[in-house]
Design an enzyme around this catalytic site. Structure first.
Site, short mmCIF file in Angstrom:
data_model
loop_
_atom_site.label_atom_id
_atom_site.label_comp_id
_atom_site.label_asym_id
_atom_site.label_seq_id
_atom_site.Cartn_x
_atom_site.Cartn_y
_atom_site.Cartn_z
N CYS A 293 7.12 26.04 -6.61
CA CYS A 293 5.91 25.27 -6.26
C CYS A 293 5.52 25.50 -4.82
CB CYS A 293 6.09 23.77 -6.53
SG CYS A 293 6.52 23.40 -8.22
N HIS B 119 4.98 22.93 0.19
CA HIS B 119 5.04 22.73 -1.27
C HIS B 119 3.63 22.42 -1.75
CE1 HIS B 119 5.96 20.43 -4.97
NE2 HIS B 119 7.12 21.06 -4.97
N LYS C 56 15.72 13.19 -5.41
CA LYS C 56 16.40 14.25 -4.63
C LYS C 56 17.42 13.64 -3.68
CE LYS C 56 12.17 17.02 -4.51
NZ LYS C 56 12.31 18.00 -5.57
N ASP D 147 6.62 15.75 5.26
CA ASP D 147 7.09 15.79 3.88
C ASP D 147 8.61 15.93 3.95
OD1 ASP D 147 8.06 16.62 1.46
OD2 ASP D 147 6.51 18.14 1.11
N GLN E 241 12.84 17.41 1.15
CA GLN E 241 14.05 18.24 1.24
C GLN E 241 14.85 17.96 2.51
OE1 GLN E 241 15.04 19.85 -1.27
NE2 GLN E 241 13.19 20.12 -2.49
N1 C6P Z 1 10.38 20.15 -5.01
C1 C6P Z 1 11.85 21.79 -5.99
O1 C6P Z 1 12.55 22.26 -6.89
P1 C6P Z 1 8.29 15.23 -6.30
O2 C6P Z 1 8.09 16.18 -7.44
O3 C6P Z 1 7.11 14.35 -6.08
O4 C6P Z 1 9.58 14.49 -6.37
O5 C6P Z 1 8.45 16.13 -4.99
C2 C6P Z 1 7.48 17.07 -4.65
C3 C6P Z 1 7.93 17.89 -3.49
C4 C6P Z 1 7.27 17.78 -2.28
N2 C6P Z 1 7.66 18.45 -1.19
C5 C6P Z 1 8.74 19.24 -1.21
C6 C6P Z 1 9.16 19.93 0.04
C7 C6P Z 1 9.45 19.40 -2.40
O6 C6P Z 1 10.51 20.19 -2.41
C8 C6P Z 1 9.04 18.73 -3.56
C9 C6P Z 1 9.74 18.94 -4.88
C10 C6P Z 1 11.19 20.46 -6.18
O7 C6P Z 1 11.73 22.37 -4.91
C11 C6P Z 1 10.42 20.42 -7.47
S1 C6P Z 1 9.05 21.51 -7.48
#
Ligand code: C6P
Length: 414
Positions: free
Chosen positions: A372, A131, A234, A208, A211
């Site tokens: 992203c 990401h 999430k 990370d 997910q």
């Molecule tokens: N992905 C998606 O729709 P934040 O925005 O800080 O809560 O998470 C960022 C982030 C970092 N790593 C991974 C693997 C992610 O999936 C995400 C967030 C969302 O896939 C929003 S772009």
């Protein structure tokens, strides 16, 4: 003869759905089918109630006041840290730093561990499926500190090329920063193997887990990682709160990254001294209610059982993977043997955004775009995919609704 291992009873999804008020509504005249859980998950009533209870009864600033409300708020906030420690099975609650989310957790590591402990020629290994939150903070460091980024490629099925990744590890590797689960493809990475290999060359590992944490049991001690990042929103918790897990000895060695109240021991114009971890990394008034809400979410998930959630979602993903095969011209993007929660696809001759719009008119919420994760989209020669992402409350009937809506797209576009 030993007794056969007892399998946990399957998740009672109909009952679980009753815990989520938002699911029970019509969207554009159809029952809502919420399949955008990877973007953000819906909140169970216990989380919503924990937030309002805090604001109705206890709201105060923490670690400062001498009055009853401040004591209660401090206790609830520090109690939340302990509940998150238990959820991740960290060894010590000082290893749990509250942050805004995964993005902030990774930036904290890049700015503190990276700026403080890495220098020119040191290498950070990433993968092609990261990401943007796990790419750009390292690029900023590359520019600032002369750190070198090495990127492991992705295979045609969406797996990371493990041999290539292992081949990038060497004496200059300081950090391996990879997704536990890909948000764009759903691939589960072989993180145990990666941690072992990285540690063998003396490198640290950041996972990370944005997910992964909502779908799999996460035990940071069993994983052996040095950093683990997640987003509360999430994980069925509030937005604006997340966790950075980091080994205590690392947090002790890392310099602060933001200065302000609550992160100091003493301040004078001759120089300031800093608080111990985790407070050293929590400058300013934190998202107190968010931490309390996130702890309520973690308790809720523990109550259901992460193994049961995983089993339910695995079965649902297998069902969905087969069911979308009936849609002419649909191609899955990401078919790795180990996946979690995510079905990414394209439909021949139809732009993903058009598909998203038509599905929305059928009451089905999905995400369409690059998620992203532009480098991995480019790897597959795509600008965008449609992504259906599952949560613990999704059902086969909802998958059927998705498939019916995709047939409707096919009818419209021919
Ligand atoms: N992905 C998606 O729709 P934040 O925005 O800080 O809560 O998470 C960022 C982030 C970092 N790593 C991974 C693997 C992610 O999936 C995400 C967030 C969302 O896939 C929003 S772009």
């Amino acid at each position: 003869m030993s007794a056969p291992a007892l399998r946990p009873a399957p998740l009672d999804v109909a009952r679980v759905r009753e815990d989520f008020p938002v699911l029970h509504q019509q969207v554009r005249g159809r029952p809502l089918v919420y399949l955008d859980n990877a973007a953000t998950a819906q909140k169970p009533r216990v989380v919503i109630e924990a937030l309002s209870r805090y604001y109705e009864r206890d709201n105060a600033n923490i670690h400062r006041g001498v009055h009853a409300l401040s004591e209660r708020a401090t206790e609830a906030y520090e109690g939340a840290r302990e509940r998150l420690r238990r959820f991740l099975n960290a060894a010590d609650r000082r290893e749990i730093v509250f942050v805004r989310g995964t993005t902030e957790a990774i930036n904290l590591v890049a700015q503190s561990f990276g700026r403080g402990l890495l220098g020119p020629g040191d290498e950070v290994v990433l993968t092609q499926l990261e990401h943007h939150s796990n790419i750009v903070p390292w690029q900023l460091l590359e520019r600032e500190r002369g750190v070198r980024l090495r990127v492991a490629p992705v295979l045609d099925d969406g797996s990371v090329d493990l041999e290539a990744l292992l081949g990038l590890l060497g004496p200059r590797t300081r950090l391996v920063a990879v997704a536990h689960v890909s948000n764009a493809l759903g691939t589960v990475l072989p993180v145990r193997r990666i941690v072992e290999a990285a540690h063998a060359v003396g490198a640290r590992v950041l996972l990370d887990g944005a997910q992964a944490a909502p779908h799999l049991p996460v035990d940071v001690q069993a994983l052996g990682c040095d950093f683990y990042c997640l987003s509360g929103h999430k994980l069925y918790g509030p937005t604006g709160i997340g966790v950075l897990y980091a080994r205590l000895e690392l947090l002790e060695a890392m310099p602060p990254w933001q200065g302000g109240g609550d992160m100091i021991r003493t301040v004078s114009f001759a120089g300031s001294t800093f608080a111990d971890p985790p407070h050293k990394f929590e400058a300013g008034t934190p998202h107190i209610a968010g931490a309390i809400g996130l702890a309520a979410a973690a308790d809720y998930l523990e109550g259901l059982g992460m193994e049961r959630i995983r089993a339910h979602e695995e079965a649902l993903l297998a069902y969905a993977t087969e069911a979308v095969g009936s849609v002419p011209g649909l191609r899955l993007v990401g078919t790795a043997p180990e996946k979690a929660g995510i079905l990414s696809f394209v439909l021949e001759g139809v732009h993903p955004h058009d598909i998203g719009t038509i599905l929305d008119h059928e009451g089905v919420a999905v995400r369409a775009g690059h998620h992203c994760a532009m480098p991995v989209m480019e790897r597959f020669g795509l600008a965008a995919t449609v992504r259906a992402s599952f949560g613990l409350y999704n059902t086969r009937e909802e998958v059927d609704a998705l498939v019916a809506a995709l047939h409707r797209v096919r009818e419209i576009f021919g």
